[in-house]
Design a protein around this motif. Structure first.
Motif, PDB file in Angstrom:
ATOM      1  N   ASN A  64       0.821  -1.213   0.000  1.00 27.32           N
ATOM      2  CA  ASN A  64       0.000   0.000   0.000  1.00 27.32           C
ATOM      3  C   ASN A  64       0.851   1.258   0.000  1.00 27.32           C
ATOM      4  N   ASN A  65       2.052   1.139   0.549  1.00 32.56           N
ATOM      5  CA  ASN A  65       2.982   2.270   0.566  1.00 32.56           C
ATOM      6  C   ASN A  65       4.017   2.174  -0.548  1.00 32.56           C
ATOM      7  N   ASP A  66       3.760   1.295  -1.532  1.00 31.18           N
ATOM      8  CA  ASP A  66       4.623   1.134  -2.709  1.00 31.18           C
ATOM      9  C   ASP A  66       6.054   0.788  -2.325  1.00 31.18           C
ATOM     10  N   VAL A  67       6.202   0.008  -1.253  1.00 28.28           N
ATOM     11  CA  VAL A  67       7.525  -0.459  -0.828  1.00 28.28           C
ATOM     12  C   VAL A  67       7.723  -1.858  -1.390  1.00 28.28           C
ATOM     13  N   SER A  68       8.738  -2.021  -2.208  1.00 26.68           N
ATOM     14  CA  SER A  68       8.970  -3.285  -2.902  1.00 26.68           C
ATOM     15  C   SER A  68       9.806  -4.238  -2.053  1.00 26.68           C
ATOM     16  N   MET A  69       9.440  -5.514  -2.105  1.00 28.68           N
ATOM     17  CA  MET A  69      10.215  -6.557  -1.412  1.00 28.68           C
ATOM     18  C   MET A  69      11.540  -6.751  -2.129  1.00 28.68           C
ATOM     19  N   ASP A  70      12.638  -6.576  -1.428  1.00 28.07           N
ATOM     20  CA  ASP A  70      13.948  -6.794  -2.042  1.00 28.07           C
ATOM     21  C   ASP A  70      14.553  -8.096  -1.531  1.00 28.07           C
ATOM     22  N   CYS A  71      15.741  -8.399  -2.016  1.00 29.00           N
ATOM     23  CA  CYS A  71      16.400  -9.659  -1.666  1.00 29.00           C
ATOM     24  C   CYS A  71      16.637  -9.766  -0.159  1.00 29.00           C
ATOM     25  N   SER A  72      17.008  -8.667   0.470  1.00 31.48           N
ATOM     26  CA  SER A  72      17.269  -8.673   1.912  1.00 31.48           C
ATOM     27  C   SER A  72      16.008  -8.994   2.705  1.00 31.48           C
ATOM     28  N   THR A  73      14.857  -8.481   2.251  1.00 31.45           N
ATOM     29  CA  THR A  73      13.598  -8.730   2.949  1.00 31.45           C
ATOM     30  C   THR A  73      13.206 -10.198   2.840  1.00 31.45           C
ATOM     31  N   TYR A  74      13.331 -10.760   1.638  1.00 38.50           N
ATOM     32  CA  TYR A  74      13.035 -12.183   1.479  1.00 38.50           C
ATOM     33  C   TYR A  74      13.973 -13.030   2.344  1.00 38.50           C
ATOM     34  N   THR A  75      15.243 -12.651   2.374  1.00 40.09           N
ATOM     35  CA  THR A  75      16.209 -13.385   3.190  1.00 40.09           C
ATOM     36  C   THR A  75      15.824 -13.339   4.657  1.00 40.09           C
ATOM     37  N   LEU A  76      15.422 -12.154   5.122  1.00 34.49           N
ATOM     38  CA  LEU A  76      14.987 -11.982   6.513  1.00 34.49           C
ATOM     39  C   LEU A  76      13.806 -12.906   6.820  1.00 34.49           C
ATOM     40  N   LEU A  77      12.833 -12.955   5.896  1.00 36.38           N
ATOM     41  CA  LEU A  77      11.641 -13.769   6.115  1.00 36.38           C
ATOM     42  C   LEU A  77      11.972 -15.262   6.117  1.00 36.38           C
ATOM     43  N   VAL A  78      12.772 -15.696   5.155  1.00 35.41           N
ATOM     44  CA  VAL A  78      13.120 -17.119   5.082  1.00 35.41           C
ATOM     45  C   VAL A  78      13.878 -17.539   6.336  1.00 35.41           C
ATOM     46  N   ARG A  79      14.862 -16.740   6.735  1.00 35.22           N
ATOM     47  CA  ARG A  79      15.654 -17.079   7.932  1.00 35.22           C
ATOM     48  C   ARG A  79      14.775 -17.059   9.180  1.00 35.22           C
ATOM     49  N   GLY A  80      13.975 -15.999   9.323  1.00 38.23           N
ATOM     50  CA  GLY A  80      13.138 -15.859  10.516  1.00 38.23           C
ATOM     51  C   GLY A  80      12.113 -16.965  10.635  1.00 38.23           C
ATOM     52  N   LYS A 109      11.296 -14.581  -8.838  1.00 38.58           N
ATOM     53  CA  LYS A 109      11.343 -13.153  -9.188  1.00 38.58           C
ATOM     54  C   LYS A 109      12.737 -12.727  -9.654  1.00 38.58           C
ATOM     55  N   GLY A 110      13.620 -13.699  -9.832  1.00 40.06           N
ATOM     56  CA  GLY A 110      14.941 -13.399 -10.378  1.00 40.06           C
ATOM     57  C   GLY A 110      15.975 -12.986  -9.360  1.00 40.06           C
ATOM     58  N   MET A 111      15.696 -13.192  -8.074  1.00 40.03           N
ATOM     59  CA  MET A 111      16.651 -12.827  -7.030  1.00 40.03           C
ATOM     60  C   MET A 111      17.484 -14.042  -6.640  1.00 40.03           C
ATOM     61  N   ARG A 112      18.752 -13.839  -6.434  1.00 48.92           N
ATOM     62  CA  ARG A 112      19.665 -14.922  -6.080  1.00 48.92           C
ATOM     63  C   ARG A 112      19.842 -14.973  -4.564  1.00 48.92           C
ATOM     64  N   PRO A 113      19.318 -16.017  -3.910  1.00 45.96           N
ATOM     65  CA  PRO A 113      19.479 -16.103  -2.452  1.00 45.96           C
ATOM     66  C   PRO A 113      20.915 -16.401  -2.058  1.00 45.96           C
ATOM     67  N   LYS A 114      21.284 -15.992  -0.857  1.00 46.08           N
ATOM     68  CA  LYS A 114      22.621 -16.288  -0.352  1.00 46.08           C
ATOM     69  C   LYS A 114      22.778 -17.791  -0.141  1.00 46.08           C
ATOM     70  N   ASP A 115      24.000 -18.263  -0.328  1.00 43.52           N
ATOM     71  CA  ASP A 115      24.277 -19.690  -0.143  1.00 43.52           C
ATOM     72  C   ASP A 115      23.913 -20.145   1.267  1.00 43.52           C
ATOM     73  N   SER A 116      24.128 -19.265   2.253  1.00 42.77           N
ATOM     74  CA  SER A 116      23.844 -19.641   3.643  1.00 42.77           C
ATOM     75  C   SER A 116      22.356 -19.882   3.865  1.00 42.77           C
ATOM     76  N   ILE A 117      21.508 -19.126   3.153  1.00 44.63           N
ATOM     77  CA  ILE A 117      20.064 -19.299   3.286  1.00 44.63           C
ATOM     78  C   ILE A 117      19.629 -20.612   2.645  1.00 44.63           C
ATOM     79  N   CYS A 118      20.178 -20.892   1.458  1.00 42.58           N
ATOM     80  CA  CYS A 118      19.883 -22.169   0.789  1.00 42.58           C
ATOM     81  C   CYS A 118      20.274 -23.337   1.699  1.00 42.58           C
ATOM     82  N   LYS A 119      21.470 -23.250   2.272  1.00 42.93           N
ATOM     83  CA  LYS A 119      21.966 -24.322   3.120  1.00 42.93           C
ATOM     84  C   LYS A 119      21.078 -24.502   4.346  1.00 42.93           C
ATOM     85  N   MET A 120      20.656 -23.398   4.950  1.00 41.37           N
ATOM     86  CA  MET A 120      19.793 -23.456   6.127  1.00 41.37           C
ATOM     87  C   MET A 120      18.478 -24.170   5.809  1.00 41.37           C
ATOM     88  N   LEU A 121      17.875 -23.777   4.684  1.00 44.73           N
ATOM     89  CA  LEU A 121      16.588 -24.337   4.299  1.00 44.73           C
ATOM     90  C   LEU A 121      16.710 -25.832   3.983  1.00 44.73           C
TER      91      LEU A 121
END
Length: 539
Positions: A462-478, A498-510
């Motif tokens: 609603n505030n036109d704030v786009s989800m970036d790679c850092s936000t997705y990373t925060l959500l996946v980790r959290g 959406k074409g974003m490359r997750p960090k290797d550490s996030i992939c490994k965690m999941l």
């Protein structure tokens, strides 16, 4: 500003009954709130996850909403994140369509053509902002709009598209858009070329950024000192101060300089901790007939503050005094912030008093810094008093002020306070940014507040704030850490599609979490989404 006697009470230990700082060590626990009957609306879980855990149940935390905020959250306008929601505006209808990740801009165009919706400059601008971190959707919107009868992109929308593609490091596509702008007479401006230079510099492609500057006149942009300063600033912010100085040496004979040219370089060398080089630039500045100003000296002060070298901070302040150069609100804010971060609360508050004695009025950034270090030191009560006092002093809290307060509340698990601050921010027509939402999202993951998490994601759009790679990373980790593995997979899949490359550490965690839960098929799907992810070694 608070009265002098109140400030002195803060740094005085001789009157403990009046010492506000000492009283800030006393904290109160917020009363527990009863359960809410609101129903949680979780995002769709991928079938490759849900069918492996068909018996997964939602917990009480998922649906819980603090009663005092339930009405605001329930009635807040939604933007079509979920299929059951009714879209009220055209931008919301298109947002709902574009929430599904698409493989290419062409597929986005096809879907939008089938929507039979009309186009406008306001609509396109809002959509480009909402999807600024999803270049496929953004570029698809951009192409689709161009093909609509009677519509033509404004120069500002071309500039926005240039920035989106540059941020995604799709430099060939970015330059194609610039070429298209060149054919539309009068569309390319200095702002366009600065965006191109900044994106190259952020990617550490410094030589290409400099080459863009060399050829700006081919695009109808004057090669003047404003353009030069834009180049130098881009190079410095991209950590390429060496390239910035080389460009400066090359161009200083053919472009009339101003003091900002030198201050940008001083800032760059100070940022790189090359203070002797920064001093040489200061001397060169004088040779060119410009006197060092408050901006020049503040660069040195900031560098020494980063090192907690307060002896040299005081030495620079003395030098400024000798030269008749008065510190400004930025200077004092940097010093106070550094003292506060170093745990020197008393010294930090003395800066507050010195500033007032010098007749320098604090601004919103100063107050934000004051609130930050008081909150970090656990002085929440006084941080709250400062926040209230801001308005009394005629200073309107800005996004940074609110974000600082919200971050502090989240850090101390004050859920109701944090969300009420976001509500007040909305009431004050102060637009939040991605840094405002990050601590709130993190807190919701930690507390397993899925209902509130979904509300925040809708609030962002609603505030036109786009989800970036850092936000997705925060959500996946959290969500992983909170045992919400299904939701973590949903966000991970959306991130990749959406074409974003997750960090290797996030992939490994999941992958490790899924292996632990014996969710073999889901683990395999994650590894297919990111082919380079290797299986964790077995011990």
């Amino acid at each position: 500003m608070l009265p002098k006697h109140q400030i002195l009470n803060l740094v005085s230990s001789s009157h403990p009954q009046r010492n506000l700082i000492s009283s800030l060590f006393t904290t109160t626990n917020p009363s527990a709130s009863p359960d809410s009957s609101l129903t949680s609306e979780l995002p769709d879980i991928p079938s490759w996850v849900s069918k492996q855990n068909p018996g997964t149940q939602q917990s009480g935390e998922d649906d819980f909403v603090i009663p005092s905020l339930a009405t605001w959250i329930q009635n807040h306008p939604k933007v079509g994140l979920f299929p059951t929601k009714t879209c009220e505006t055209q931008v919301d209808k298109l947002t709902k369509i574009l929430q599904t990740p698409y493989p290419s801009p062409e597929s986005v165009v096809q879907v939008l053509n089938a929507s039979n919706l009309s186009v406008s400059h306001v609509l396109v601008e809002q959509l480009l902002k909402r999807f600024s971190n999803n270049w496929i959707s953004a570029y698809g919107i951009f192409i689709w709009a161009k093909t609509q009868t009677g519509y033509r992109h404004a120069p500002e929308l071309y500039n926005l598209m240039v920035d989106v593609l540059g941020k995604a490091r799709l430099f060939d596509l970015m330059l194609d858009v610039v070429k298209e702008m060149k054919q539309l007479k009068g569309y390319i401006s200095l702002d366009t070329m600065l965006k191109v230079m900044r994106r190259f510099a952020n990617a550490r492609r410094f030589s290409e950024a400099i080459e863009v500057f060399r050829r700006v006149e081919e695009h109808g942009v004057e090669k003047d000192v404003m353009a030069l300063n834009g180049l130098l600033d881009a190079l410095v912010k991209g950590d390429g101060v060496e390239y910035a100085y080389e460009a400066f040496v090359e161009l200083k004979e053919c472009i009339p300089l101003n003091s900002s040219c030198f201050n940008i370089l001083v800032h760059g060398f100070c940022k790189a901790r090359r203070l002797s080089d920064a001093r040489k630039i200061l001397n060169e500045m004088v040779e060119h007939g410009f006197q060092p100003c408050v901006v020049s000296y503040t660069c040195f002060i900031e560098a020494y503050c980063r090192e907690k070298d307060f002896r040299n901070v005081d030495a620079v302040l003395d030098e400024m005094k000798e030269k008749g150069c008065r510190p400004n609100a930025v200077t004092y804010t940097i010093i106070m912030h550094a003292r506060g971060k170093a745990g020197e609360v008393g010294k930090a508050l003395e800066v507050y008093e010195t500033m007032k004695n010098d007749g320098c009025l604090p601004d919103a950034s100063f107050y934000s810094s004051l609130v930050f270090f008081l909150s970090k030191a656990g002085r929440l009560k006084y941080a709250d008093e400062i926040f209230v006092d801001i308005v009394k002093q005629g200073v309107k809290p800005n996004a940074l002020t609110y974000t600082t307060m919200i971050s502090s509340a989240c850090k101390h698990s004050l859920e109701e306070k944090a969300l009420k601050l976001l509500k007040k921010m909305e009431e004050d027509s102060c637009r939040p940014d991605i840094s405002t939402y990050a601590p709130l999202l993190k807190m919701c993951c930690r507390k397993k507040r899925m209902k509130v998490l979904n509300f925040l994601l809708s609030h962002m759009l609603n505030n036109d704030v786009s989800m970036d790679c850092s936000t997705y990373t925060l959500l996946v980790r959290g969500l992983c850490n909170s045992g919400k593995i299904e939701q973590a997979c949903a966000f991970f899949e959306e991130m990749v599609l959406k074409g974003m490359r997750p960090k290797d550490s996030i992939c490994k965690m999941l992958v490790e979490k899924l292996e632990k839960e014996d969710m073999t098929e889901a683990k395999q799907k994650i590894q297919e989404l990111v082919p380079n992810e290797k299986e964790p070694e077995r011990t």
